[in-house]
Enzyme design. Structure first.
Site, PDB file in Angstrom:
ATOM      1  N   HIS A 574       0.857  -1.576  -0.208  1.00 44.13           N
ATOM      2  CA  HIS A 574       0.030  -0.292   0.361  1.00 44.13           C
ATOM      3  C   HIS A 574       0.894   1.301   0.514  1.00 44.13           C
ATOM      4  O   HIS A 574       0.724   2.094  -0.519  1.00 44.13           O
ATOM      5  CB  HIS A 574      -1.321   0.130   1.155  1.00 44.13           C
ATOM      6  N   GLU A 575       2.131   1.653   1.105  1.00 39.86           N
ATOM      7  CA  GLU A 575       2.513   2.726   1.198  1.00 39.86           C
ATOM      8  C   GLU A 575       3.633   3.028  -0.404  1.00 39.86           C
ATOM      9  O   GLU A 575       3.653   3.860  -1.037  1.00 39.86           O
ATOM     10  CB  GLU A 575       3.275   2.394   2.235  1.00 39.86           C
ATOM     11  N   HIS A 578       1.762   4.546  -3.174  1.00 40.24           N
ATOM     12  CA  HIS A 578       1.630   5.601  -2.774  1.00 40.24           C
ATOM     13  C   HIS A 578       2.136   6.515  -3.356  1.00 40.24           C
ATOM     14  O   HIS A 578       2.011   7.432  -3.809  1.00 40.24           O
ATOM     15  CB  HIS A 578       1.186   5.900  -1.153  1.00 40.24           C
ATOM     16  N   GLU A 638      -6.185   6.774  -1.515  1.00 43.29           N
ATOM     17  CA  GLU A 638      -6.185   5.356  -0.904  1.00 43.29           C
ATOM     18  C   GLU A 638      -6.804   4.252  -1.258  1.00 43.29           C
ATOM     19  O   GLU A 638      -6.220   2.280  -1.185  1.00 43.29           O
ATOM     20  CB  GLU A 638      -6.095   5.590   0.235  1.00 43.29           C
ATOM     21  N   ASP A 642      -4.356   0.563  -2.016  1.00 46.75           N
ATOM     22  CA  ASP A 642      -5.329  -0.583  -1.253  1.00 46.75           C
ATOM     23  C   ASP A 642      -4.978  -1.657  -2.831  1.00 46.75           C
ATOM     24  O   ASP A 642      -4.612  -2.654  -2.438  1.00 46.75           O
ATOM     25  CB  ASP A 642      -6.481  -0.922  -0.794  1.00 46.75           C
TER      26      ASP A 642
END
Length: 743
Positions: A574-575, A578, A638, A642
Site C-alpha cells: 500500500h505504501e 502511494h 487510498e 489498497d
C-alpha cells in the site's frame, strides 16, 4: 457309534465321499483368507495412523499459529460465500459478537494490539530501574510529564488558576468571563493571533514550515486555512443535535469559569455565527484534492500583492518567525493553499467586533486545554462528544495520559519501549518483505501495457530510490543518548500539568519555525514509533513503518508467511503504491514535484483511475435509515494504494513460495483452506471494524480512506488471483466483470 472327524481319531472310509486331499485344501484356503483379512485390516489401521501423523505434520501448532487460528475461527462466517461478500465472510462472526466499548467510538481487530501497546507505554513510564537510560534527562522528564498527567488530585487542587493566569496575562483576558468589564480598546487581532501562534495555535489561518515540494532539499513557509472544531462546513449549515450540543458545551465551560452571566448567551451566539461564516468558505478534503495543483508559490516580498487582502500577512509572518529568532527575507518562499478561503475570511473578520473576535480566539485555545483541566470540565466535553462522535464514556486516565506523553515525547517513549518490548527480528524480516514487494512492483511496472518506456524507466528508478524506515530511528537502537538528550534538552517539567502543557506548546512552535533554516533530512522521522501506523512521504520518497504496527494481526516473526504477507505485506505494498497514486506520481525519485511522466502515460493513468473512482462512488452505507454514497474522488488515492498493495503482496508471497520450493503448514482447525486462501483471509480479518454512526458519517465526509468494508471488497473484487483462489466467477458479488486497476 457314528464315526466322525475328530481331533486325534481316524476317519471312516466310504466310496461316495470326496477324497481327503480336497478337504485339506478347503481348510487351508479358509485359514489363508482369514489371515489376509486380518493383515489387510491391520495394514489399514497402520496406514491410517501414519496418514494422521502426516496430516499432523502439515499443521502449524506453534503458539502463534494456534492464536492466529483461534482469532480467524472466531471471525469467519462460513454461512457467507466468499465469492459473494468477502468482508462478511472474513468478519461476519466478529461483527456479530463484538461491541463498541462505551469509552470509545470504534472496535477493530487492532484494538487488542493498541491496548497492549498502550499498556506497555504505561509500564515503561510508570516504572524505572537504575540503568543509564532511566537517568537521562529526556526519560526523567517523560516520566515527570506522565506523573503530572495522572495526578488528578493535584489537577483538582490547582483548579484553573494556571489557565486563567495565562488568559489574563498573555491573551488580554476573556470577554465572556468579564462581561461588560472587558476593555476592547487594547484588542488587536494580529497580536492576538501571534500570541496564539506562539503557543502552537493557528486559528482561522494556518501557518507552518514544510518541505519545498519543488526543491526537496529546502523548507518553505506554508499558509492556508485552519481547522474547524466541528470538522466540516456542512455541519454548520443547518441546526442539528451537534450544533446544539456544541453551543451548550461552550455555555457550560464558560459557566464553570465565571459567575458573570450577563452577556454569555449573546457572546455564544455571536462566536457561533462567526464560526459559521468562516466555515462557509472552508474547503472540504475533496475540494482540496481537486484543486491541489492550484496552490500558489510566491515570495514574502510579493505576498501582499499576491493575496491582496487587508490582513497584514507579511507583518504576521515576520513577527511569528521572529518568536523563535528566525529572521525572514523578502526572497523566502511562501506556499499558499486555499487562497479563496484566505481572501474571503480576511474580508469577513473585519465586519466583526473586537469582542466577538477575542471571544472566539480565546475559546479556540481553551477548548484544546480541556483534557488538562479538572474533571468537571472534562465531563462537559464528554457530554458534547457523546453527540458528536458517539463516545459514551471517557477513556481511563492512564490511557489518556500515556497517549498524551507518547504524542509529545514520542522518541523518549520509544527508547524505553524498544528496549523492553520490541523484537529486533521484526526489522530484519520486514526489510526482506519490503525488498520482495518492491521487486514485485517493479515487475508490475515492466509488464504494464499502458506506460511508455520512458515513464516505465523513471518509475523503476523511483522505486529503487525509495527510502524505507522500519520500527524506529537508528539512533534509538544504540546506547548513545546524545541525540535523544539534544532533542529534549529544553523539556523541563514540574508537577503542574497545565504548566507542562504550555511548555510543550511553545517548544513545538519553536521546532517548526526553526525548521525553515535547517537542512532537510529525508531520514528524519515524523512518525512516532510507538503508534500503529505506516506512511509514505512524497517529498522524501520514503516509506515508514512504526514499531507499533509490526504486531499481529499484521505481523509476527514466527507466523507463517501467508499471514505476514496478507497482513503487513499488503500494508507495505500500500505504501509503496502511494508513490504512484494520483498525488505521489507527481513527485520524482528525489521528492521534487515536477513532471516526469509523458502526457500519453498520464492520460492512460487517468482513465484507469476513473474506473476506480466510479467503482467506489457506487458503494453505500445506511445510517439511521438514510443511504449514503461514498466519495470515490475523495478516496481514490487510498483506493489505488489498497488495490495495488494487495496484488504486490500476493505476488511477492507466491515468489517466496517458489524460492522455498514448498508451501507452509496450515493452521489448526482451518485445514480446509489453502495457504493462498489464508493470505486473503488474514487480509480481510485485519480490517474488521465496528464504528459508531456519528464517526462513520465523519469518515465519509472527511477521511481520504474508504470505510473498512470497502477496503476489503474493493481490492479483492478487482483481483483475478482472488477469483482463482476461491473459485469465483466474474459477476458474483465479490468479483467484478470489468476489473479496475492502475497497478
Amino acid at each position: 457309534m457314528q464315526n466322525s472327524l475328530e481331533i486325534g481319531g481316524t476317519p471312516t472310509i466310504h466310496k461316495d465321499r470326496s477324497p481327503p486331499s480336497w478337504k485339506v485344501f478347503l481348510i487351508l484356503f479358509i485359514v489363508l483368507v482369514g489371515f489376509l483379512f486380518i493383515s489387510t485390516f491391520a495394514l489399514a489401521i497402520w496406514f491410517g495412523m501414519e496418514q494422521n501423523k502426516s496430516n499432523e505434520n502439515d499443521i502449524c501448532l506453534t503458539r502463534i499459529c494456534v492464536e492466529a487460528a483461534n482469532n480467524l475461527l472466531k471471525s469467519i462466517d462460513e454461512t457467507i460465500d466468499p465469492c459473494e461478500n468477502f468482508y462478511q465472510f472474513t468478519c461476519g462472526a466478529w461483527l456479530k459478537n463484538r461491541k463498541i466499548p462505551v469509552e470509545d467510538t470504534s472496535e477493530t481487530t487492532f484494538k487488542v494490539v493498541k491496548t497492549q501497546l498502550t499498556n506497555n507505554i504505561i509500564d515503561v513510564l510508570s516504572s524505572s530501574t537504575s540503568t543509564s537510560i532511566d537517568e537521562s534527562h529526556a526519560i526523567i522528564n517523560a516520566r515527570r510529564l506522565y506523573a503530572s498527567c495522572i495526578d488528578e488530585e493535584a489537577i483538582e487542587m490547582e483548579n484553573v488558576n494556571v489557565l486563567l493566569s495565562f488568559i489574563n496575562t498573555q491573551l488580554g483576558g476573556w470577554a465572556m468571563l468579564q462581561g461588560s468589564k472587558w476593555n476592547s480598546s487594547t484588542f488587536n487581532i494580529l497580536n492576538q493571533l501571534l500570541k496564539l501562534f506562539e503557543y502552537k495555535h493557528s486559528v482561522i489561518f494556518n501557518v507552518d514550515t514544510v518541505v519545498d515540494d519543488q526543491n526537496s532539499s529546502a523548507n518553505v513557509i506554508r499558509i492556508g486555512q485552519s481547522d474547524l472544531i466541528l470538522g466540516i462546513r456542512s455541519i454548520y449549515e443547518r441546526e442539528s443535535p451537534i450544533t446544539i450540543a456544541y453551543r451548550q458545551c461552550i455555555h457550560d465551560i464558560v459557566l464553570a469559569l465565571t459567575n458573570d452571566t450577563s452577556m454569555i448567551n449573546d457572546d455564544i451566539n455571536a462566536i457561533f455565527e462567526l464560526e459559521q461564516r468562516i466555515a462557509k468558505y472552508h474547503w472540504t478534503i475533496a475540494e482540496q484534492m481537486a484543486h491541489v495543483d492550484e496552490s500558489i508559490r510566491t515570495t514574502l516580498g510579493n505576498l501582499s500583492h499576491t493575496l491582496d487582502v487587508n490582513f497584514d500577512f507579511v507583518s504576521f509572518l515576520r513577527h511569528a518567525y521572529g518568536l523563535a529568532n528566525v529572521s525572514l527575507m523578502d526572497e523566502d518562499i511562501v506556499f499558499i493553499n486555499e487562497i479563496d478561503f484566505i481572501r474571503n475570511v480576511s474580508s469577513i473578520i473585519n465586519h466583526y467586533s473586537p469582542r466577538t473576535l477575542q471571544n472566539y480566539l480565546v475559546w479556540r485555545f481553551v477548548v484544546n486545554r480541556i483534557d488538562q483541566m479538572p474533571k468537571r470540565f472534562q465531563m462537559i466535553k464528554q457530554n458534547f462528544l457523546k453527540v458528536f462522535t458517539g463516545s459514551k464514556s471517557q477513556q481511563s486516565r492512564t490511557i489518556e495520559c500515556a497517549t498524551f506523553v507518547n504524542t509529545n515525547m514520542d522518541f523518549a517513549v520509544a527508547k524505553l519501549y524498544i528496549q523492553k518490548y520490541f523484537d529486533e527480528n521484526a526489522r530484519n524480516q520486514s526489510m526482506e518483505m519490503i525488498v520482495n514487494i518492491r521487486n514485485t512492483f517493479i515487475d508490475i511496472v515492466q509488464q504494464s501495457s499502458w506506460m511508455d518506456p520512458i515513464s516505465k524507466s523513471k518509475a523503476i528508478e523511483k522505486v529503487h530510490a525509495m527510502i524505507e524506515e522500519i520500527g524506529y530511528p537508528d539512533y534509538l537502537g544504540n546506547d548513545n543518548l546524545t541525540r535523544l538528550e539534544t532533542d529534549y534538552a529544553e523539556y523541563n517539567f514540574n508537577s503542574s500539568l497545565m504548566s507542562n502543557d504550555l511548555i510543550i506548546l511553545r517548544l513545538n512552535m519553536k521546532k517548526n519555525v526553526q525548521m525553515l533554516r535547517e537542512p532537510v533530512d529525508p531520514r528524519k522521522w515524523a512518525v512516532a514509533p510507538t503508534i500503529i501506523d505506516a506512511t509514505y512521504t512524497p517529498e522524501y520518497n520514503r516509506i515508514t513503518f512504526a514499531a507499533g504496527v509490526l504486531q499481529m494481526p499484521a505481523y509476527h516473526k514466527d507466523a507463517p508467511k501467508y499471514l505476514n504477507y496478507g497482513g503487513i505485506g499488503t500494508i507495505i505494498g500500500h505504501e509503496v503504491t502511494h508513490g504512484f497514486d494520483d498525488f505521489g506520481r507527481k513527485f520524482d525519485k528525489d521528492g521534487n514535484r515536477i513532471p516526469w511522466w509523458t502526457d500519453e502515460t498520464i492520460k492512460k493513468f487517468n482513465e484507469r483511475k476513473q474506473c476506480i473512482i466510479d467503482q467506489y462512488d457506487q458503494y453505500t452505507v445506511t445510517l439511521a435509515g438514510t443511504k449514503l454514497k461514498m466519495n470515490g474522488s475523495q478516496t481514490q488515492g487510498e483506493n489505488i494504494a489498497d488495490i495495488g498493495g494487495l496484488k504486490e503482496a500476493f505476488f511477492a508471497y507466491q515468489n517466496w513460495v517458489r524460492q522455498m520450493g514448498t508451501e507452509e503448514n496450515k493452521l489448526p482447525g482451518l485445514q480446509k483452506y489453502t495457504p493462498e486462501q489464508l493470505f486473503f483471509i488474514n487480509f480481510g480479518y485485519m480490517w474488521c471494524s465496528k464504528v459508531t454512526d456519528e464517526l462513520t458519517l465523519s469518515y465519509i465526509l472527511q477521511d481520504v480512506h474508504s470505510l473498512s468494508q470497502f477496503r476489503v471488497l474493493g481490492p479483492t473484487s478487482n483481483f483475478d488471483e482472488f477469483d482463482r483462489v476461491f473459485g469465483c466467477k466474474p459477476g458474483q458479488g465479490n468479483s467484478r466483470v470489468n476489473k479496475c486497476s492502475v497497478w
